[in-house]
Write a protein that holds these residues in place. Structure first.
Motif, PDB file in Angstrom:
ATOM      1  N   LYS A 141     -26.353  24.410 -57.835  1.00  0.00           N
ATOM      2  CA  LYS A 141     -25.500  24.321 -56.643  1.00  0.00           C
ATOM      3  C   LYS A 141     -25.542  22.916 -56.047  1.00  0.00           C
ATOM      4  N   ARG A 142     -24.461  22.584 -55.386  1.00  0.00           N
ATOM      5  CA  ARG A 142     -24.389  21.277 -54.735  1.00  0.00           C
ATOM      6  C   ARG A 142     -25.308  21.287 -53.516  1.00  0.00           C
ATOM      7  N   PHE A 143     -25.213  22.403 -52.778  1.00  0.00           N
ATOM      8  CA  PHE A 143     -26.066  22.588 -51.614  1.00  0.00           C
ATOM      9  C   PHE A 143     -26.684  23.978 -51.720  1.00  0.00           C
ATOM     10  N   PHE A 144     -27.743  24.236 -50.949  1.00  0.00           N
ATOM     11  CA  PHE A 144     -28.324  25.572 -50.904  1.00  0.00           C
ATOM     12  C   PHE A 144     -27.274  26.567 -50.432  1.00  0.00           C
ATOM     13  N   GLY A 145     -26.376  26.115 -49.556  1.00  0.00           N
ATOM     14  CA  GLY A 145     -25.323  26.980 -49.036  1.00  0.00           C
ATOM     15  C   GLY A 145     -24.149  27.133 -49.986  1.00  0.00           C
ATOM     16  N   GLY A 146     -24.202  26.506 -51.149  1.00  0.00           N
ATOM     17  CA  GLY A 146     -23.103  26.579 -52.112  1.00  0.00           C
ATOM     18  C   GLY A 146     -22.320  25.267 -52.117  1.00  0.00           C
ATOM     19  N   GLU A 147     -21.003  25.371 -51.867  1.00  0.00           N
ATOM     20  CA  GLU A 147     -20.184  24.154 -51.883  1.00  0.00           C
ATOM     21  C   GLU A 147     -20.314  23.348 -50.601  1.00  0.00           C
ATOM     22  N   THR A 148     -20.719  24.033 -49.534  1.00  0.00           N
ATOM     23  CA  THR A 148     -20.880  23.329 -48.249  1.00  0.00           C
ATOM     24  C   THR A 148     -22.280  23.616 -47.699  1.00  0.00           C
ATOM     25  N   ILE A 149     -22.710  22.791 -46.750  1.00  0.00           N
ATOM     26  CA  ILE A 149     -24.078  22.971 -46.259  1.00  0.00           C
ATOM     27  C   ILE A 149     -24.178  24.220 -45.392  1.00  0.00           C
ATOM     28  N   GLY A 150     -25.348  24.861 -45.499  1.00  0.00           N
ATOM     29  CA  GLY A 150     -25.589  26.090 -44.752  1.00  0.00           C
ATOM     30  C   GLY A 150     -26.957  26.027 -44.101  1.00  0.00           C
ATOM     31  N   LEU A 151     -27.432  27.192 -43.685  1.00  0.00           N
ATOM     32  CA  LEU A 151     -28.701  27.268 -42.962  1.00  0.00           C
ATOM     33  C   LEU A 151     -29.839  26.568 -43.688  1.00  0.00           C
ATOM     34  N   VAL A 152     -30.025  26.884 -44.958  1.00  0.00           N
ATOM     35  CA  VAL A 152     -31.182  26.361 -45.682  1.00  0.00           C
ATOM     36  C   VAL A 152     -31.089  24.842 -45.819  1.00  0.00           C
ATOM     37  N   ASP A 153     -29.892  24.327 -46.027  1.00  0.00           N
ATOM     38  CA  ASP A 153     -29.736  22.862 -46.103  1.00  0.00           C
ATOM     39  C   ASP A 153     -30.158  22.221 -44.793  1.00  0.00           C
ATOM     40  N   ILE A 154     -29.687  22.808 -43.680  1.00  0.00           N
ATOM     41  CA  ILE A 154     -30.000  22.234 -42.375  1.00  0.00           C
ATOM     42  C   ILE A 154     -31.512  22.281 -42.130  1.00  0.00           C
ATOM     43  N   VAL A 155     -32.134  23.421 -42.450  1.00  0.00           N
ATOM     44  CA  VAL A 155     -33.571  23.561 -42.242  1.00  0.00           C
ATOM     45  C   VAL A 155     -34.341  22.617 -43.180  1.00  0.00           C
ATOM     46  N   ALA A 156     -33.770  22.346 -44.353  1.00  0.00           N
ATOM     47  CA  ALA A 156     -34.413  21.440 -45.311  1.00  0.00           C
ATOM     48  C   ALA A 156     -34.164  19.971 -44.965  1.00  0.00           C
ATOM     49  N   ASP A 157     -33.656  19.696 -43.774  1.00  0.00           N
ATOM     50  CA  ASP A 157     -33.357  18.303 -43.408  1.00  0.00           C
ATOM     51  C   ASP A 157     -34.597  17.417 -43.533  1.00  0.00           C
ATOM     52  N   THR A 158     -35.753  18.035 -43.272  1.00  0.00           N
ATOM     53  CA  THR A 158     -37.012  17.296 -43.374  1.00  0.00           C
ATOM     54  C   THR A 158     -37.212  16.723 -44.771  1.00  0.00           C
ATOM     55  N   LEU A 159     -36.653  17.383 -45.776  1.00  0.00           N
ATOM     56  CA  LEU A 159     -36.842  16.930 -47.146  1.00  0.00           C
ATOM     57  C   LEU A 159     -35.952  15.751 -47.499  1.00  0.00           C
ATOM     58  N   SER A 160     -35.010  15.438 -46.627  1.00  0.00           N
ATOM     59  CA  SER A 160     -34.196  14.267 -46.934  1.00  0.00           C
ATOM     60  C   SER A 160     -34.866  13.048 -46.303  1.00  0.00           C
ATOM     61  N   LEU A 161     -34.378  12.583 -45.200  1.00  0.00           N
ATOM     62  CA  LEU A 161     -34.899  11.344 -44.635  1.00  0.00           C
ATOM     63  C   LEU A 161     -36.393  11.391 -44.317  1.00  0.00           C
ATOM     64  N   TRP A 162     -36.842  12.496 -43.720  1.00  0.00           N
ATOM     65  CA  TRP A 162     -38.230  12.532 -43.253  1.00  0.00           C
ATOM     66  C   TRP A 162     -39.222  12.455 -44.395  1.00  0.00           C
ATOM     67  N   LEU A 163     -38.935  13.129 -45.489  1.00  0.00           N
ATOM     68  CA  LEU A 163     -39.878  13.092 -46.608  1.00  0.00           C
ATOM     69  C   LEU A 163     -39.958  11.679 -47.175  1.00  0.00           C
ATOM     70  N   THR A 164     -38.812  11.005 -47.251  1.00  0.00           N
ATOM     71  CA  THR A 164     -38.813   9.616 -47.722  1.00  0.00           C
ATOM     72  C   THR A 164     -39.685   8.757 -46.796  1.00  0.00           C
ATOM     73  N   SER A 165     -39.544   8.968 -45.508  1.00  0.00           N
ATOM     74  CA  SER A 165     -40.352   8.204 -44.545  1.00  0.00           C
ATOM     75  C   SER A 165     -41.829   8.545 -44.651  1.00  0.00           C
ATOM     76  N   PHE A 166     -42.127   9.840 -44.849  1.00  0.00           N
ATOM     77  CA  PHE A 166     -43.515  10.271 -45.040  1.00  0.00           C
ATOM     78  C   PHE A 166     -44.105   9.543 -46.245  1.00  0.00           C
ATOM     79  N   GLU A 167     -43.326   9.541 -47.333  1.00  0.00           N
ATOM     80  CA  GLU A 167     -43.813   8.936 -48.578  1.00  0.00           C
ATOM     81  C   GLU A 167     -44.034   7.442 -48.391  1.00  0.00           C
ATOM     82  N   GLU A 168     -43.089   6.787 -47.742  1.00  0.00           N
ATOM     83  CA  GLU A 168     -43.225   5.334 -47.533  1.00  0.00           C
ATOM     84  C   GLU A 168     -44.368   5.038 -46.585  1.00  0.00           C
TER      85      GLU A 168
END
Lengths: 219, 224
Positions: A141-168
């Motif tokens: 899938k493109r997103f957890f919500g399918g073709e468009t973002i849904g609940l799980v994508d929004i809740v997984a926001d930490t895994l985008s920018l924040w995880l990169t910042s955590f790692e750096e």
């Protein structure tokens, strides 16, 4: 009927960001109030005396706490863009993964990046296993919500920018492209979505802030 | 259309009992499978490979895990005897308190009953602060759900029944009638309510012995 909506949040909080993303997707106007977490406003303490945390959404004087609870409320109150699926079973699956991210994955990532050095290897192993489960859930899938973002994508926001910042900030690598090709691709697509992009904090400032908040790096 | 509802649970678990309470309140027929936590069945592991825990509800072959997620699903799927309020703000309030019970109250209770001895007094103080919030929330209501049992009451089954067992097993008293008259009263009403009392595990001694063997005898020597 005049509607009054304010969001008490904090610029570096992924939890506040979730609410901003949801309100943006629903095209709902609101007043944003930036909180200083080291000097909480009387307003925040009044609206959330229980744990005094952000985000707090105040709708017509009624406060709502806890980002997951707020997301459900937003979806139930404002029509338009659906954050949750319609089907009860798919809604249950979405709630399950949202809980998984908050209850299991995020604490594991925090321990892996910022925990004590002697437990680091084990913590990284645990976080990796949990990320693997999410990688498998994403499938093709493109997103957890399918073709468009849904609940799980929004809740997984930490895994985008924040995880990169955590790692750096910590020097600990978790979500590499080799190990997590699907999640890495998702992260990029998610962060490029307009509702998300406009609401993400600046990366460098975030990295500095998280580093100061969570402690010494691994290396 | 033939409907198949299966529930994998453990007789002494408040989490699987929550699901049974909801199913019974709604009059839903289901087939129950008792799991052994030290020897989980291949079926359970197949239906909940992520956490390998009970309860798991399987509806027409589709598994759902996590008790609060299951309760939401039950309420959305079977419309009789609603567990959740209709109003979105009241629903948010219910979800908030349910989260509070599982994420704050319960760990606080465990810490007070079975935490480190030197932290005992602080742990008790913290657990009682959480209970105070619930005391304020129940107020003059019969149930957290108002006139009828609702989502928060079901999730609060831990406070209503299991807390007494934890207290006896560990020797730490938290929910006193003097400090928490409203919550104590709610607990009395809750455990004697239809749909609930038939779903409480009554072998108290067996449960107390189990908690003691699993978690220890508690900080009974610490001064309170």
């Amino acid at each position: 009927m005049a509607e009054e909506l304010s969001l008490l949040g904090m610029w570096a909080s992924p939890f506040s960001c979730r609410v901003k993303i949801a309100l943006k997707l629903k095209v709902v106007q609101y007043k944003y109030v930036e909180e200083d977490l080291f000097n909480k406003s009387p307003l925040l303490l009044k609206y959330n005396p229980i744990d005094k945390k952000v985000p707090v959404l105040v709708h017509n004087g009624n406060p709502l706490l806890e980002s997951l609870v707020i997301l459900e409320y937003i979806d139930e109150t404002w029509q338009g863009y659906p954050i949750f699926p319609k089907d009860p079973y798919e809604r249950a699956v979405a709630r399950f993964w949202a809980k998984f991210i908050d209850d299991k994955l995020l604490p594991a990532i925090r321990r892996a990046c910022w925990g004590e050095e002697k437990g680091r290897e084990k913590a990284v192993e645990e976080a990796t296993e949990l990320l693997q489960l999410l990688e498998m859930e994403l499938k093709e899938k493109r997103f957890f919500g399918g073709e468009t973002i849904g609940l799980v994508d929004i809740v997984a926001d930490t895994l985008s920018l924040w995880l990169t910042s955590f790692e750096e900030g910590s020097g600990v690598e978790l979500m590499t492209r080799e190990k997590f090709p699907k999640l890495s691709k998702w992260s990029h697509e998610f962060a490029s979505t307009s509702a998300v992009k406009e609401n993400l904090p600046p990366k460098d400032e975030l990295t500095v802030f998280l580093k100061s908040l969570f402690g010494k790096p691994a290396k | 259309m033939a409907e198949e509802v299966l529930l994998f649970g453990v007789w002494g678990s408040p989490f699987s009992r929550r699901v049974e309470m909801a199913l019974k309140l709604k009059g839903i027929q289901y087939k129950y499978f008792e799991e052994e936590l030290t020897n989980k069945s291949p079926t359970l592991l197949k239906y909940n490979p992520i956490h390998k825990k009970i309860p798991v509800l399987v509806h027409n072959g589709k598994p759902i895990a996590e008790s609060q997620v299951i309760l939401e699903y039950i309420d959305e799927t079977w419309k009789d005897c609603p567990i959740f309020p209709k109003d979105p703000y009241e629903r948010a309030n219910a979800r908030f308190w349910a989260k509070f019970i599982d994420e704050k109250c319960l760990p606080g209770i465990f810490n007070a009953c079975w935490g480190e001895e030197k932290q005992h007094q602080n742990a008790v103080k913290e657990a009682c602060e959480h209970l105070k919030h619930l005391e304020n929330e129940i107020g003059e209501k019969k149930y957290f759900g108002g006139e009828a049992i609702g989502f928060v009451d079901i999730v609060a089954n831990i406070i209503g029944y299991w807390l007494g067992l934890f207290e006896e097993a560990s020797g730490t008293k938290l929910l006193t009638r003097e400090e928490f008259p409203k919550l104590s009263n709610w607990a009395d009403v809750f455990v004697s309510s239809c749909g609930i009392k038939e779903n409480l595990p009554l072998a108290r001694d067996k449960l107390i012995a189990y908690f003691r063997s699993r978690f220890g005898t508690g900080s009974t020597d610490a001064s309170k």
